[in-house]
Design a protein around this motif. Structure first.
Motif: not given
Length: 714
Positions: A280, A294, A312, A314, A344, A353, A355-356, A374, A379
């Motif tokens: 991030r 990100i 992406v 999430w 995002i 969250y 995230v991949q 991943s 946030s």
């Protein structure tokens, strides 16, 4: 035409590539000649320095040596120019060797070795009497050794000269064995083999690997002293998903026994590795939402193919079961190649969250998905306090920081979703970084507390404020809310509990007309005018038809039929006095068959019926309000019913005399084919998985025989 093309290509391989040219063997012999001088030089130096000679890296060492590299320059000339001795000597007299007399002499030595080997191959011909006699005239079949392939020599026979193998084959190293292939993560191909037996184990032996692929115009070579050769991947080397052919020869100073037979290998397409350094970067707060940016770096390996795009993913609320864990609902966004950042938008603040990021490459019309990178990301985050206050803050947190006076406002609908605002007080804020909230469904209306499910739906969220809007709530239920404090060291407090109740759906504020409460949705009406008709086909032995309840009442509401559930099976006949009593429970002789039919249809096929047997069928309406009471219909199959258990190519016809009325029959006539298709796709037979494939095949054969016999009789 395709088969002819493949055949011609294989013939080209056998004739052209399978032919072992002597120039290739001489190419290896020249390398051995240079390495022999280099090895002698290094052995003398090793005696002085007590450093052993590494023969596995002899060629790399030779290329770095001032003398040996010029010897190799003579060997590495194009093979078609090997017979041009003057041209070889001329290339050694270049400006680079003008002041390097040692290197020039080494280059001259390589040229002289090639000329001598071309003039006469190593080896002894068999006696003329042992050679086969030529048929017809005694013309010479060869003039020099170089005109013979491989290590064969031009030998004198009792009648002329012919190419023949040598008597001293044991002076050449044996062919390599057990050639194997290993595909590396970087897209390269590693070819390995076992060591060849050589008559003189102290002398150098080089291996020449030759390979060719359908997309190349010629043969490629690799020379090494190791028992392996690493070939580059796409685009300069071996392409993925294409079969190439490989041959290998072991060569010493005298020559070789030739190349091995061609071995084919199909290099698999390696999926791209995960994108690197997923993290991030920035956070932007606006209107109570968070935009989280990100970034990542391209994958380390993509099998040489450029990345076409990134995907992406999430989602919130995913448990920490592993970074490869994914489930719905999940958000997805495609990012074009060349861009390795994405923002995002509109995330809930203070939530963890998942995230991949995956890389996608396109190769020969196919999209190859890479492995995912991943991570979990919050946030929102706040900076750590100054280091001087760390210990003091830890003590304050453990002793004073606790949550109290938890208040939950009246739940209400927000954007058609039930939410509730929770707020609380804190004894000391100095050491608290954030709060973790857990709210769990305890019990709902109509449930007994002692019978509630042990594992209830549990929600989790993180916030940096002393309030949070709880989401994912259901109407008419009791929830348990627990709030924990977390300090800057990650220490979590014991937490405080609070129970709250959500009001019934119809009494909840903020409800819009599109929100249907369960209490307001009445039970659907059952279908009307259920009738059964019989068809003499294997595809549909009987048809059950009905009239939709909304058509019977001429009303269409939100509680209209979504589907119809049809259930039938063999049962015992009811006594005459009770046949019209609908309240009696239906008892089937075995597990009944069932099928779900779309709500816009009013017919269904029934199969697995035996002739002259009593059956009971039930038809019920399914809607948002639940399931209607079933309509029960008893019937007996005709004695002449065909004992079929699978579909044939017959078409189901509509029953024009159905009590549903001619209007219904005409309206549904065009849907009969779709009814049959839908019934087939919806597993009409219910227990079809229990019927063996052999049973089904036998039923079809029996059905066909009966049909043929009937036609013959008629």
């Amino acid at each position: 035409m395709r088969g002819l093309g493949i055949g011609l290509f294989l013939l080209w391989i056998i004739v052209h590539e399978g032919y072992c040219n002597y120039a290739e063997i001489l190419w290896g012999q020249c390398h051995v000649f240079c390495l022999t001088g280099y090895q002698s030089k290094k052995l003398k130096e090793a005696d002085l320095t007590n450093v052993p000679l590494n023969r596995d890296s002899a060629i790399n060492g030779c290329r770095k040596d001032r003398e040996c590299k010029w010897c190799l320059s003579a060997c590495q000339r194009p093979k078609k120019d090997y017979g041009d001795h003057e041209g070889c000597m001329k290339s050694c007299r270049n400006p680079k060797t003008k002041r390097n007399r040692v290197g020039r002499n080494a280059c001259f030595g390589g040229c002289r070795f090639i000329s001598k080997a071309l003039e006469s191959k190593h080896g002894i011909c068999p006696p003329p009497a042992e050679l086969p006699k030529l048929q017809g005239s005694c013309d010479n079949k060869c003039e020099k050794d170089v005109t013979c392939s491989g290590m064969s020599k031009c030998c004198n026979s009792t009648c002329g000269r012919i190419c023949h193998s040598l008597n001293n084959q044991d002076e050449f190293p044996e062919k390599p064995e057990k050639i194997r292939f290993k595909e590396r993560n970087d897209g390269n191909l590693l070819v390995q083999w076992n060591k060849s037996r050589s008559p003189d184990f102290s002398a150098p032996v080089v291996y020449i690997l030759r390979w060719w692929c359908p997309y190349t115009s010629g043969v490629r070579y690799s020379v090494t002293t190791k028992l392996r050769s690493r070939l580059k991947g796409y685009p300069d080397g071996v392409h993925p998903a294409i079969r190439c052919n490989y041959m290998l020869a072991s060569i010493n100073i005298h020559g070789s026994q030739g190349f091995t037979s061609p071995i084919g290998h199909l290099k698999k397409f390696l999926h791209p590795s995960p994108p690197q350094n997923l993290e991030r970067t920035t956070i932007k707060l606006h209107d109570g939402k968070v935009d989280m940016t990100i970034q990542w770096q391209p994958p380390e390996f993509t099998d040489g193919v450029d990345v076409d795009r990134y995907v992406v993913f999430w989602s919130d609320g995913l448990p920490r079961l592993g970074k490869s864990y994914m489930r719905l609902p999940i958000n997805r966004k495609i990012v074009r190649s060349g861009k390795t950042t994405y923002t995002i938008p509109s995330l809930e603040p203070g939530i963890m969250y998942f995230v991949q990021v995956r890389a996608i490459v396109d190769w020969r019309g196919k999209s190859i998905r890479g492995k995912p990178a991943s991570t979990y990301m919050e946030s929102f985050s706040t900076p750590l306090p100054p280091e001087d206050d760390v210990e003091q803050l830890r003590e304050e947190f453990l002793s004073e920081s606790r949550v109290y006076d938890i208040m939950v406002d009246e739940p209400m609908f927000v954007d058609s979703k039930l939410k509730a605002r929770a707020s609380w007080s804190l004894s000391s804020k100095s050491a608290v970084e954030k709060y973790i909230l857990y709210w769990t469904l305890d019990v709902c209306e109509g449930e007994a507390k002692h019978r509630k499910t042990p594992s209830r739906l549990k929600q989790e969220a993180t916030t940096y404020k002393q309030e949070y809007h709880l989401f994912g709530l259901e109407s008419g239920c009791v929830y348990e809310l627990k709030i924990h404090t977390v300090n800057f060291f990650g220490d979590q407090g014991k937490g405080q509990k609070q129970f709250f109740r959500t009001p019934p759906c119809h009494k909840t504020k903020g409800r819009s007309p599109d929100i249907l409460c369960k209490s307001e949705v009445s039970t659907p009406l059952p279908p009307q005018s259920v009738e059964v008709s019989f068809l003499p086909t294997c595809s549909c032995q009987a048809v059950v038809s009905w009239l939709r309840p909304d058509m019977a009442s001429n009303q269409v509401s939100s509680n209209s039929a979504k589907a119809f559930l049809v259930k039938w099976g063999q049962s015992r006949p009811l006594p005459a006095a009770t046949r019209d009593v609908k309240s009696l429970a239906v008892v089937y002789n075995a597990e009944p068959y069932s099928v779900s039919v779309s709500g816009n249809l009013s017919k269904a096929c029934m199969n697995y019926l035996k002739p002259g047997a009593h059956y009971t069928v039930q038809v019920a309406t399914l809607s948002d309000g639940g399931k209607s009471p079933p309509v029960i219909k008893h019937f007996t199959t005709p004695v002449g019913t065909m004992p079929c258990f699978s579909f044939d190519d017959g078409n189901m016809q509509s029953d024009q005399s159905s009590p549903a009325g001619a209007k219904t029959a005409v309206a549904e006539k065009s849907d009969i084919k779709s009814v049959k298709q839908e019934v087939t796709q919806s597993s009409t037979y219910g227990r079809s998985s229990a019927v063996s494939s052999l049973h089904k095949a036998g039923s079809v054969i029996l059905c066909s025989l009966i049909f043929i016999l009937r036609c013959a009789v008629n």
